[in-house]
Design a protein around this motif. Structure first.
Motif, mmCIF file in Angstrom:
data_model
loop_
_atom_site.group_PDB
_atom_site.id
_atom_site.type_symbol
_atom_site.label_atom_id
_atom_site.label_comp_id
_atom_site.label_asym_id
_atom_site.label_seq_id
_atom_site.Cartn_x
_atom_site.Cartn_y
_atom_site.Cartn_z
ATOM 1 N N PRO A 191 0.827 -1.210 0.000
ATOM 2 C CA PRO A 191 0.000 0.000 0.000
ATOM 3 C C PRO A 191 0.856 1.253 0.000
ATOM 4 C CG PRO A 191 0.106 -0.928 2.196
ATOM 5 C CD PRO A 191 0.819 -1.905 1.299
ATOM 6 N N CYS A 192 0.287 2.352 -0.441
ATOM 7 C CA CYS A 192 1.016 3.618 -0.390
ATOM 8 C C CYS A 192 1.333 3.951 1.063
ATOM 9 C CB CYS A 192 0.188 4.730 -1.037
ATOM 10 S SG CYS A 192 1.004 6.336 -0.993
ATOM 11 N N SER A 193 0.301 4.199 1.852
ATOM 12 C CA SER A 193 0.466 4.454 3.284
ATOM 13 C C SER A 193 0.103 3.206 4.069
ATOM 14 C CB SER A 193 -0.456 5.596 3.744
ATOM 15 O OG SER A 193 -0.072 6.820 3.174
ATOM 16 N N LEU A 194 0.895 2.916 5.082
ATOM 17 C CA LEU A 194 0.485 1.889 6.030
ATOM 18 C C LEU A 194 -0.699 2.440 6.810
ATOM 19 C CD1 LEU A 194 4.054 0.906 7.185
ATOM 20 C CD2 LEU A 194 2.466 -0.606 5.976
ATOM 21 N N GLU A 195 -1.766 1.668 6.881
ATOM 22 C CA GLU A 195 -2.988 2.159 7.513
ATOM 23 C C GLU A 195 -3.331 1.382 8.783
ATOM 24 O OE1 GLU A 195 -6.158 2.207 4.669
ATOM 25 O OE2 GLU A 195 -4.966 3.225 3.145
ATOM 26 N N ASN A 196 -3.393 0.067 8.655
ATOM 27 C CA ASN A 196 -3.775 -0.770 9.798
ATOM 28 C C ASN A 196 -3.373 -2.211 9.494
ATOM 29 O OD1 ASN A 196 -5.951 -1.995 8.180
ATOM 30 N ND2 ASN A 196 -6.979 -0.018 8.444
ATOM 31 N N GLU A 197 -3.539 -3.084 10.474
ATOM 32 C CA GLU A 197 -3.125 -4.470 10.304
ATOM 33 C C GLU A 197 -3.973 -5.193 9.262
ATOM 34 O OE1 GLU A 197 -2.651 -8.527 12.986
ATOM 35 O OE2 GLU A 197 -2.483 -6.565 13.966
ATOM 36 N N GLN A 198 -5.257 -4.862 9.176
ATOM 37 C CA GLN A 198 -6.140 -5.544 8.235
ATOM 38 C C GLN A 198 -5.685 -5.336 6.793
ATOM 39 O OE1 GLN A 198 -10.237 -4.265 8.458
ATOM 40 N NE2 GLN A 198 -10.924 -5.693 6.878
ATOM 41 N N VAL A 199 -5.430 -4.090 6.408
ATOM 42 C CA VAL A 199 -4.983 -3.808 5.046
ATOM 43 C C VAL A 199 -3.605 -4.423 4.809
ATOM 44 C CG1 VAL A 199 -4.254 -1.974 3.466
ATOM 45 C CG2 VAL A 199 -6.370 -1.721 4.770
ATOM 46 N N THR A 200 -2.734 -4.300 5.790
ATOM 47 C CA THR A 200 -1.377 -4.837 5.656
ATOM 48 C C THR A 200 -1.408 -6.338 5.405
ATOM 49 O OG1 THR A 200 -0.497 -3.110 7.111
ATOM 50 C CG2 THR A 200 0.847 -5.091 6.818
ATOM 51 N N ARG A 201 -2.199 -7.053 6.189
ATOM 52 C CA ARG A 201 -2.278 -8.516 6.023
ATOM 53 C C ARG A 201 -2.932 -8.890 4.701
ATOM 54 N NH1 ARG A 201 -1.043 -11.868 10.120
ATOM 55 N NH2 ARG A 201 -0.778 -11.031 12.227
ATOM 56 N N ALA A 202 -3.927 -8.144 4.277
ATOM 57 C CA ALA A 202 -4.595 -8.458 3.013
ATOM 58 C C ALA A 202 -3.612 -8.374 1.854
ATOM 59 C CB ALA A 202 -5.772 -7.516 2.789
ATOM 60 N N VAL A 203 -2.819 -7.320 1.836
ATOM 61 C CA VAL A 203 -1.854 -7.150 0.749
ATOM 62 C C VAL A 203 -0.741 -8.192 0.852
ATOM 63 C CG1 VAL A 203 -0.183 -5.586 -0.296
ATOM 64 C CG2 VAL A 203 -2.376 -4.693 0.515
ATOM 65 N N ALA A 204 -0.216 -8.407 2.048
ATOM 66 C CA ALA A 204 0.869 -9.375 2.228
ATOM 67 C C ALA A 204 0.412 -10.781 1.841
ATOM 68 C CB ALA A 204 1.371 -9.351 3.660
ATOM 69 N N SER A 205 -0.818 -11.124 2.169
ATOM 70 C CA SER A 205 -1.346 -12.441 1.833
ATOM 71 C C SER A 205 -1.429 -12.631 0.321
ATOM 72 C CB SER A 205 -2.723 -12.631 2.468
ATOM 73 O OG SER A 205 -3.264 -13.887 2.142
ATOM 74 N N GLU A 206 -1.911 -11.610 -0.395
ATOM 75 C CA GLU A 206 -1.997 -11.700 -1.855
ATOM 76 C C GLU A 206 -0.608 -11.794 -2.479
ATOM 77 O OE1 GLU A 206 -3.269 -12.433 -5.301
ATOM 78 O OE2 GLU A 206 -4.835 -11.996 -3.809
ATOM 79 N N LEU A 207 0.345 -11.060 -1.940
ATOM 80 C CA LEU A 207 1.713 -11.138 -2.446
ATOM 81 C C LEU A 207 2.302 -12.519 -2.197
ATOM 82 C CD1 LEU A 207 3.137 -7.642 -1.420
ATOM 83 C CD2 LEU A 207 2.440 -8.398 -3.700
ATOM 84 N N GLY A 208 1.940 -13.111 -1.060
ATOM 85 C CA GLY A 208 2.385 -14.469 -0.795
ATOM 86 C C GLY A 208 1.857 -15.447 -1.823
ATOM 87 N N SER A 209 0.603 -15.291 -2.201
ATOM 88 C CA SER A 209 0.013 -16.144 -3.222
ATOM 89 C C SER A 209 0.718 -15.963 -4.567
ATOM 90 C CB SER A 209 -1.482 -15.837 -3.376
ATOM 91 O OG SER A 209 -2.187 -16.130 -2.183
#
Length: 267
Positions: A14-32
């Motif tokens: 994400p551009c700005s780190l916002e919260n754990e929910q957004v962070t995990r969503a993006v990290a999970s997709e990158l893991g896939s």
């Protein structure tokens, strides 16, 4: 070293780190994506402070302490190297204690003290080419980092100012910048910004991210920098130019197709 010439470098988050929910969503997709495409060399990025907002009213992010905690979470639970940007010399050491890559923002790419402080950390340094610089001027920026002791340097093209509130990408930049011996990265999402064109914030044209990203890979870029968010319309910064997370896999698949074709040995 993190860079691997046999794999396509992908700096994404994400551009700005916002919260754990957004962070995990993006990290999970990158893991896939990483599991689906072994040719990818993925680095997670996120900014804890967007210090150059158009307006004082613009949201700046989590702040350093909370932002570095989110990046540490990504590193420990998802296994990615992590990157964030620094704006002041006092930020460099705390960031280097957590992050694998220290990024110098485009507006600050000629700030000698900041470059030298980043170089001295021993971390990878990713420096963005300023919107006001030609690719021919980047050897002087890289030279400061080399003289400061940086062991691994990446250069990122993020568009050049073209009149008011517009940027243009010169595809010759990748060949020119690579003459310094450092990998070049294309920032596909910031390059489609419309700086200051959103009435106190930047606008953007995300529909041009895919063609420009593919063109940059074809032109010789060693990596891509792509900001992504589950819901860009709700993001606190750069929503108009971020790639919706659900669209990221198709974009990466198309870029990898170009990367494979252009790296295939000639017969």
């Amino acid at each position: 070293m993190i860079f691997d010439s046999k794999r396509l470098l992908l700096i994404a988050g994400p551009c700005s780190l916002e919260n754990e929910q957004v962070t995990r969503a993006v990290a999970s997709e990158l893991g896939s994506l990483g599991r689906a495409y072994p040719e990818l060399n993925i680095v997670f990025k996120g900014s804890y402070d967007k210090a150059n907002r158009t307006s004082l009213a613009g949201e700046r992010g989590t702040g350093m302490e909370a932002g570095l905690a989110l990046l540490a979470l990504v590193k420990s639970e998802y296994g990615f190297p992590v990157l964030t940007d620094v704006h002041e010399t006092s930020h460099v050491q705390p960031v280097a204690a957590v992050c694998d890559v220290v990024q110098i923002p485009a507006f600050l790419c000629r700030q000698t003290d900041l470059l030298l402080a980043a170089a001295a950390t021993g971390r990878v340094v990713n420096v963005k080419k300023g919107q006001f610089l030609s690719p021919q001027e980047m050897p002087f920026v890289v030279g400061k980092l080399k003289d400061g002791g940086a062991q691994e340097i990446w250069q990122t093209e993020r568009g050049t100012t073209f009149g008011y509130q517009n940027l243009v990408v010169d595809m010759r930049s990748f060949a020119i910048m690579r003459r310094s011996g450092c990998p070049t990265v294309f920032d596909a999402t910031h390059s489609v910004q419309l700086p200051g064109a959103g009435g106190g914030k930047s606008g953007g044209q995300r529909e041009f991210v895919p063609p420009l990203a593919r063109a940059a890979v074809a032109a010789g870029a060693d990596g891509l920098f792509i900001e992504t968010h589950p819901d860009p319309a709700s993001a606190i910064s750069d929503g108009p130019n971020m790639v919706p997370l659900a669209e990221l896999p198709q974009l990466i698949e198309s870029c990898l197709a170009v990367w494979r074709a252009t790296r295939r040995p000639c017969k």
